[in-house]
Design an enzyme around this catalytic site. Structure first.
Site, mmCIF file in Angstrom:
data_model
loop_
_atom_site.group_PDB
_atom_site.id
_atom_site.type_symbol
_atom_site.label_atom_id
_atom_site.label_comp_id
_atom_site.label_asym_id
_atom_site.label_seq_id
_atom_site.Cartn_x
_atom_site.Cartn_y
_atom_site.Cartn_z
ATOM 1 N N TYR A 64 0.743 -1.342 -0.063
ATOM 2 C CA TYR A 64 0.012 0.172 -0.081
ATOM 3 C C TYR A 64 0.725 1.239 -0.096
ATOM 4 O O TYR A 64 0.455 2.426 -0.503
ATOM 5 C CB TYR A 64 -1.095 0.115 1.180
ATOM 6 C CG TYR A 64 -2.283 -0.833 0.721
ATOM 7 C CD1 TYR A 64 -2.541 -2.105 0.840
ATOM 8 C CD2 TYR A 64 -3.381 0.140 0.085
ATOM 9 C CE1 TYR A 64 -3.550 -2.649 0.537
ATOM 10 C CE2 TYR A 64 -4.372 -0.620 -0.231
ATOM 11 C CZ TYR A 64 -4.627 -2.215 -0.165
ATOM 12 O OH TYR A 64 -5.582 -2.567 -0.645
ATOM 13 N N ARG A 67 1.992 1.904 -3.592
ATOM 14 C CA ARG A 67 0.797 2.346 -4.255
ATOM 15 C C ARG A 67 0.451 3.883 -4.047
ATOM 16 O O ARG A 67 0.255 4.704 -4.840
ATOM 17 C CB ARG A 67 -0.425 1.503 -4.013
ATOM 18 C CG ARG A 67 -0.500 0.281 -4.809
ATOM 19 C CD ARG A 67 -1.718 -0.552 -4.495
ATOM 20 N NE ARG A 67 -2.950 0.267 -5.025
ATOM 21 C CZ ARG A 67 -4.025 0.082 -4.731
ATOM 22 N NH1 ARG A 67 -4.430 -0.921 -3.701
ATOM 23 N NH2 ARG A 67 -5.180 0.730 -5.179
ATOM 24 N N HIS A 115 -14.952 3.167 -2.237
ATOM 25 C CA HIS A 115 -14.223 2.067 -1.766
ATOM 26 C C HIS A 115 -13.380 2.863 -0.809
ATOM 27 O O HIS A 115 -12.136 2.399 -0.722
ATOM 28 C CB HIS A 115 -13.470 1.486 -2.916
ATOM 29 C CG HIS A 115 -14.470 0.521 -3.488
ATOM 30 N ND1 HIS A 115 -14.118 0.131 -4.654
ATOM 31 C CD2 HIS A 115 -15.847 0.046 -3.377
ATOM 32 C CE1 HIS A 115 -15.269 -0.540 -5.273
ATOM 33 N NE2 HIS A 115 -16.145 -0.523 -4.214
ATOM 34 N N THR A 183 -14.317 1.354 -15.818
ATOM 35 C CA THR A 183 -14.764 0.357 -14.796
ATOM 36 C C THR A 183 -15.175 -1.060 -15.745
ATOM 37 O O THR A 183 -15.986 -1.027 -16.545
ATOM 38 C CB THR A 183 -15.679 0.678 -13.809
ATOM 39 O OG1 THR A 183 -15.944 -0.590 -12.798
ATOM 40 C CG2 THR A 183 -16.961 1.086 -14.371
ATOM 41 N N ALA A 226 -10.819 7.327 -21.660
ATOM 42 C CA ALA A 226 -11.232 8.475 -20.863
ATOM 43 C C ALA A 226 -10.660 9.762 -21.514
ATOM 44 O O ALA A 226 -11.286 10.739 -21.483
ATOM 45 C CB ALA A 226 -11.088 8.352 -19.477
HETATM 46 N N1 APR Z 1 -9.986 4.730 -20.359
HETATM 47 C C1 APR Z 1 -11.059 4.209 -19.936
HETATM 48 N N2 APR Z 1 -11.295 2.741 -19.540
HETATM 49 C C2 APR Z 1 -9.877 2.171 -19.498
HETATM 50 C C3 APR Z 1 -8.763 2.941 -19.816
HETATM 51 C C4 APR Z 1 -8.793 4.211 -20.122
HETATM 52 N N3 APR Z 1 -7.563 4.641 -20.564
HETATM 53 N N4 APR Z 1 -7.971 1.832 -19.583
HETATM 54 C C5 APR Z 1 -8.327 0.381 -19.241
HETATM 55 N N5 APR Z 1 -9.750 0.877 -19.319
HETATM 56 C C6 APR Z 1 -10.896 -0.056 -18.673
HETATM 57 C C7 APR Z 1 -10.657 -1.533 -18.899
HETATM 58 O O1 APR Z 1 -10.814 -1.980 -19.924
HETATM 59 C C8 APR Z 1 -11.480 -2.107 -17.784
HETATM 60 O O2 APR Z 1 -12.642 -2.361 -18.257
HETATM 61 O O3 APR Z 1 -11.056 0.071 -17.201
HETATM 62 C C9 APR Z 1 -11.494 -1.048 -16.508
HETATM 63 C C10 APR Z 1 -10.723 -1.228 -15.501
HETATM 64 O O4 APR Z 1 -11.414 -2.592 -14.813
HETATM 65 P P1 APR Z 1 -10.883 -3.193 -13.499
HETATM 66 O O5 APR Z 1 -9.401 -3.190 -13.449
HETATM 67 O O6 APR Z 1 -11.429 -4.251 -13.232
HETATM 68 O O7 APR Z 1 -11.079 -1.650 -12.221
HETATM 69 P P2 APR Z 1 -12.466 -1.579 -11.702
HETATM 70 O O8 APR Z 1 -13.561 -1.775 -12.617
HETATM 71 O O9 APR Z 1 -12.187 -0.118 -11.255
HETATM 72 O O10 APR Z 1 -12.316 -2.546 -10.296
HETATM 73 C C11 APR Z 1 -13.114 -2.207 -9.412
HETATM 74 O O11 APR Z 1 -12.132 -3.789 -7.899
HETATM 75 O O12 APR Z 1 -10.109 -4.324 -7.260
HETATM 76 C C12 APR Z 1 -11.455 -3.715 -6.700
HETATM 77 O O13 APR Z 1 -11.569 -2.235 -4.930
HETATM 78 C C13 APR Z 1 -10.887 -2.608 -6.442
HETATM 79 O O14 APR Z 1 -12.146 -0.534 -6.833
HETATM 80 C C14 APR Z 1 -11.652 -1.550 -7.444
HETATM 81 C C15 APR Z 1 -12.799 -2.544 -8.028
#
Ligand code: APR
Length: 238
Positions: A64, A67, A115, A183, A226
């Site tokens: 952590y 990070r 979170h 996400t 994004a």
């Molecule tokens: N712009 C937009 N989207 C993007 C980009 C970008 N530059 N780069 C990657 N992505 C997308 C990916 O295709 C993927 O669908 O962002 C998403 C990231 O997904 P995850 O890695 O699963 O992250 P997230 O959805 O935030 O995870 C949710 O999981 O691990 C736990 O607590 C943690 O908050 C987190 C939660």
């Protein structure tokens, strides 16, 4: 990019964003499940659960702290900035799964940290809680009361902060447009928020280079990043 929803965007009063790790990817912060995702390299059950924390608090804290320093060195990107700018034209609420604080650093005022925050540190026993940006030298760091401190993030198996969650449901259920950015929507209950918005008849937009499990039920699902797509939103509503 947004032609087919431009009129609805212009007419919208309240726009709610649901964001995830992908919006911070272009700020140099890795996602969790993407190509170089953290959970591809590390075992979440060894680093992001309360049991793992008490089993080896030093290991968890080393991860952590690394990070935290990476996040503190990062800067908001045009995706974060566009959302903050949008507040000048619309009512904007940001429901984020991110713990990096980059929405707030970009200037967003209405941010709901589902979170928690990696910048906020709290005691595992007493009521101590504070934002700490300095690097911890001794790991695990101890509170004045002698107990171990922990990052104020929601680990797997832990409940979301209920006040934030209830407020997020209210915003998701009362928006004209919901924009889901960066996400994978695999984590619950955050992945229910688009369902609340859709049930309330909101216009549903997604920005993600990859498809997600809700792409087919979006009014517009943009295969873009994004930082590329969101600034264009401003040109439509301003
Ligand atoms: N712009 C937009 N989207 C993007 C980009 C970008 N530059 N780069 C990657 N992505 C997308 C990916 O295709 C993927 O669908 O962002 C998403 C990231 O997904 P995850 O890695 O699963 O992250 P997230 O959805 O935030 O995870 C949710 O999981 O691990 C736990 O607590 C943690 O908050 C987190 C939660």
């Amino acid at each position: 990019m947004f032609e087919q929803v431009a009129n609805k965007l212009k007419k919208a009063e309240k726009i709610v964003f649901v964001t995830g790790a992908g919006i911070s990817q272009e700020s140099g912060i890795p996602t969790f499940r993407g190509k170089d995702g953290l959970w591809r390299k590390y075992d979440a059950m060894k680093l992001a659960t309360i049991d793992a924390f008490y089993e080896d608090p030093k290991l968890v804290w080393e991860w952590y702290e690394e990070r935290r320093q990476n996040i503190l060195a990062a800067k908001p990107n045009p995706g974060h900035t566009a959302i903050a700018e949008l507040e000048k034209h619309k009512q904007v609420h940001v429901l984020t799964q991110n713990v990096d604080g980059l929405h707030q650093r970009a200037g967003s005022k209405q941010v709901y940290e589902l979170h928690g925050s990696i910048i906020t540190i709290r005691c595992t026993t007493c009521s101590f809680k504070d934002n700490i940006t300095s690097r911890f030298s001794d790991l695990p760091p101890l509170c004045k009361c002698g107990s171990i401190l922990r990052p104020d993030v929601v680990w797997f198996g832990e409940a979301l902060p209920q006040d934030v969650w209830q407020d997020a449901i209210v915003q998701a259920s009362s928006c004209d447009v919901m924009i889901v950015v960066g996400t994978s929507l695999v984590v619950s209950p955050a992945n229910l928020l688009p369902v609340y918005a859709k049930q309330n008849g909101a216009v549903m937009i997604e920005v993600n280079p990859e498809e997600t499990q809700m792409s087919s039920s979006m009014d517009l699902s943009l295969r873009s990043s994004a930082a590329k797509a969101l600034p264009e939103l401003l040109t439509i509503v301003s």
